[in-house]
Each structure stands twice: as structure tokens, then as C-alpha cells.
Enzyme design. Structure first.
Site, short mmCIF file in Angstrom:
data_model
loop_
_atom_site.label_atom_id
_atom_site.label_comp_id
_atom_site.label_asym_id
_atom_site.label_seq_id
_atom_site.Cartn_x
_atom_site.Cartn_y
_atom_site.Cartn_z
N ASN A 8 7.07 3.85 -19.43
CA ASN A 8 8.19 3.94 -20.37
C ASN A 8 8.07 2.78 -21.35
O ASN A 8 8.37 1.64 -21.00
CB ASN A 8 9.51 3.89 -19.60
N LYS A 10 9.83 2.24 -23.95
CA LYS A 10 11.12 1.83 -24.52
C LYS A 10 10.99 1.67 -26.05
O LYS A 10 10.26 2.42 -26.67
CB LYS A 10 11.64 0.58 -23.81
N HIS A 97 18.52 7.16 -18.16
CA HIS A 97 17.93 5.83 -17.97
C HIS A 97 19.05 4.79 -18.01
O HIS A 97 20.00 4.93 -18.77
CB HIS A 97 16.88 5.53 -19.04
N GLU A 99 19.38 2.02 -19.36
CA GLU A 99 19.72 1.46 -20.68
C GLU A 99 20.55 2.44 -21.51
O GLU A 99 21.36 2.03 -22.33
CB GLU A 99 18.43 1.04 -21.40
N GLU A 170 15.88 3.67 -10.09
CA GLU A 170 15.64 2.40 -10.77
C GLU A 170 16.87 1.51 -10.59
O GLU A 170 17.83 1.62 -11.35
CB GLU A 170 15.41 2.63 -12.27
N GLY A 176 13.22 -5.10 -15.62
CA GLY A 176 12.92 -6.16 -16.58
C GLY A 176 13.24 -7.56 -16.09
O GLY A 176 13.25 -8.51 -16.86
N SER A 215 10.42 -3.53 -12.34
CA SER A 215 9.46 -4.62 -12.17
C SER A 215 8.21 -4.23 -11.38
O SER A 215 7.67 -5.04 -10.62
CB SER A 215 10.14 -5.84 -11.54
P1 13P Z 1 10.44 -2.78 -15.98
O1 13P Z 1 9.19 -2.22 -15.37
O2 13P Z 1 10.19 -3.56 -17.25
O3 13P Z 1 11.28 -3.49 -14.98
O4 13P Z 1 11.31 -1.50 -16.49
C1 13P Z 1 11.56 -0.46 -15.62
C2 13P Z 1 12.13 0.67 -16.37
O5 13P Z 1 13.24 0.61 -16.85
C3 13P Z 1 11.28 1.86 -16.56
O6 13P Z 1 12.03 2.92 -17.04
#
Ligand code: 13P
Length: 251
Positions: A8, A10, A97, A99, A170, A176, A215
Site C-alpha cells: 500500500n 498510500k 483502511h 487512515e 491492521e 507506521g 510495521s
Molecule cells: P506500515 O507498514 O507503514 O506500518 O503501514 C501499514 C499499512 O497501513 C498498510 O495498509
């Protein structure tokens, strides 16, 4: 059931960067991709077509979108329809997601509307669920995941083809942050998701892939992939470079 290794990206990468990373990734992985694994790249909308073109010849590679709007067309400024995603050569899309839920304010009900609409439009949908740290500390993991799954799948028919639906666990606190969930936490959450899928879809619930995200790195991927009910990973930061994501895909 093939494992799904998803990147992803983003809100990252220009068109040129996205095409170059996808091409580099395909070159690094293609000859080494295990027969039971698939690779999914989820770039921003602006790069969907370019990435689809870049990996069109690479066996086992797929492209997906990060979001979509649950209508086929019309006056929805700034939004993208499932048909437009498919038109770019992408076949997957994320819904829910963290976010989108926590930065953009999407509700459980809207996520559910999108999940059913996307599946009905011919997309393969990855429904994302996960608790926040305060919810985990308050002992509410089961309650949150159950609520998100019930609402997220509410309008999905019981005879849904399990190949087209994926769930990603997640935990928000692991996204992140560099703080990966521990093996016991992942196994517990995935078992919970699996049991909910069984209640809704019967035997087919066992054929729906459950991804872990939060992560994931080249160093921890093999251990995570070895856990019960982990059918792939959804990777953010460590998927942005072809070197690091190719190491994850082949871990
Ligand atoms: P990270 O791998 O940066 O923690 O992000 C995970 C994520 O949100 C994938 O959709």
C-alpha cells in the site's frame, strides 16, 4: 489459497517513480516468486494505469486501488468509481483502511456500503479492520473487530465467492510506528476474524484470506507469515522501495 503480499503506497510517488518502482519490483521478484504467492501493488489513483502497464507481463502480479466511491458514475466530485479502477487495469481495492476511518472520518456503515458495492461491481475487495491503542488497553479488541466486521460485511451476500474477498487486520497502533504486533496478538486477532467469517460464510469463511498489516519489514515478515491464519501481509512504509518489498515478498 495463494498468499497475498500487498504493497500500500498510500499518498506517495509521482507517476515516474511509481512506474519505475513497479518495474524494478517485477524484475527483482518475477523469477523468485513462490508458486503459492501473489503480489499486489496499491498505488495512488494517479499511477494505477502506469503501474498496471508496468507489471502487465509479470506473472502473479496484480494492481489495486486504495479506495473508491460506491456509485457507478455521477456528480461525486473528487471520487473514483469501481468501473474506473477496473478500466485502469486494477482488480483489487481497499475498504476501511484505518487512515480512511480515522483521518477522513469514514463510518463503519459507509465502509460496509463500499465493501458490498465494490464486490458487486467486480472488484476484489480487501476490508481493513483494526483497533486503536486505547481500545486494546481497555480490553475491547474483540468488540471493535466484531463491530467492524459485522458492519463491513453486512450487505455482502452469504454466497460471496471467497476468492474475491480479503480481510486485513491492521492494529492502528502498529501502523507506521515501527511497533509490530506480537505473534500472540496477531494469532488471537486472526482467529477472531476467522471465526466471524465462518459464522457469516460457513465453510467458505475458511477460504477468505486474512492479511496482517502494521510495521511489516523484511526482518519480521517470515515469522508473521508462519503464524496461524495469516494468509499474507499488507505493507506500507517498507513497500515503497523495490529492494525492501522484494525482500518481503520472497521472505
Ligand atoms: P506500515 O507498514 O507503514 O506500518 O503501514 C501499514 C499499512 O497501513 C498498510 O495498509
Amino acid at each position: 489459497m495463494k498468499k497475498l503480499m500487498a504493497a500500500n503506497w498510500k499518498m506517495n510517488k509521482t507517476l515516474a517513480e511509481a512506474g519505475a518502482t513497479a518495474t524494478d519490483l517485477a524484475a527483482r521478484v518475477e523469477q523468485r516468486l513462490a508458486a503459492d504467492r501473489e503480489v499486489l501493488i496499491i498505488p495512488p489513483f494517479t499511477a494505477l494505469a502506469a503501474v498496471a502497464k508496468a507489471v502487465s507481463g509479470a506473472a502473479g502480479f496484480f494492481v489495486g486501488a486504495q479506495d473508491f466511491y460506491p456509485k457507478d458514475k455521477g456528480a461525486f466530485t473528487g471520487e473514483i468509481a469501481p468501473a474506473q479502477i477496473l478500466d485502469c487495469g486494477a482488480v483489487y481495492a481497499l475498504t476501511g483502511h484505518s487512515e480512511r476511518r480515522h483521518v477522513l472520518g469514514e463510518t463503519d456503515a459507509f465502509v460496509g456500503q463500499k465493501t458490498a458495492y465494490g464486490l458487486g461491481s467486480g472488484l476484489k475487495v480487501i476490508l481493513c479492520v483494526g483497533e486503536r491503542i486505547e481500545e486494546r488497553r481497555a480490553g475491547k479488541v474483540e468488540e471493535v473487530l466484531t463491530r467492524q466486521l459485522l458492519a463491513g460485511l453486512a450487505d455482502v451476500p452469504r454466497d460471496q465467492d471467497p476468492e474475491n474477498l480479503v480481510v486485513a487486520y491492521e492494529p492502528v497502533w502498529a501502523i507506521g510506528t515501527g511497533e509490530v504486533a506480537g505473534p500472540a496478538e496477531i494469532v488471537e486477532a486472526h482467529a477472531l476474524v476467522r471465526s466471524r467469517l465462518g459464522r457469516k460464510f460457513g465453510a467458505n469463511g475458511g477460504k477468505i484470506r486474512i492479511l496482517y498489516g502494521g510495521s511489516v519489514k523484511p526482518e519480521n515478515c517470515a515469522e508473521i507469515m508462519s503464524l496461524d491464519n495469516v494468509d499474507g501481509v499488507l505493507v506500507g512504509g517498507a513497500s515503497l522501495s523495490a529492494e525492501s518489498f522484494s525482500a518481503i515478498v520472497t521472505a
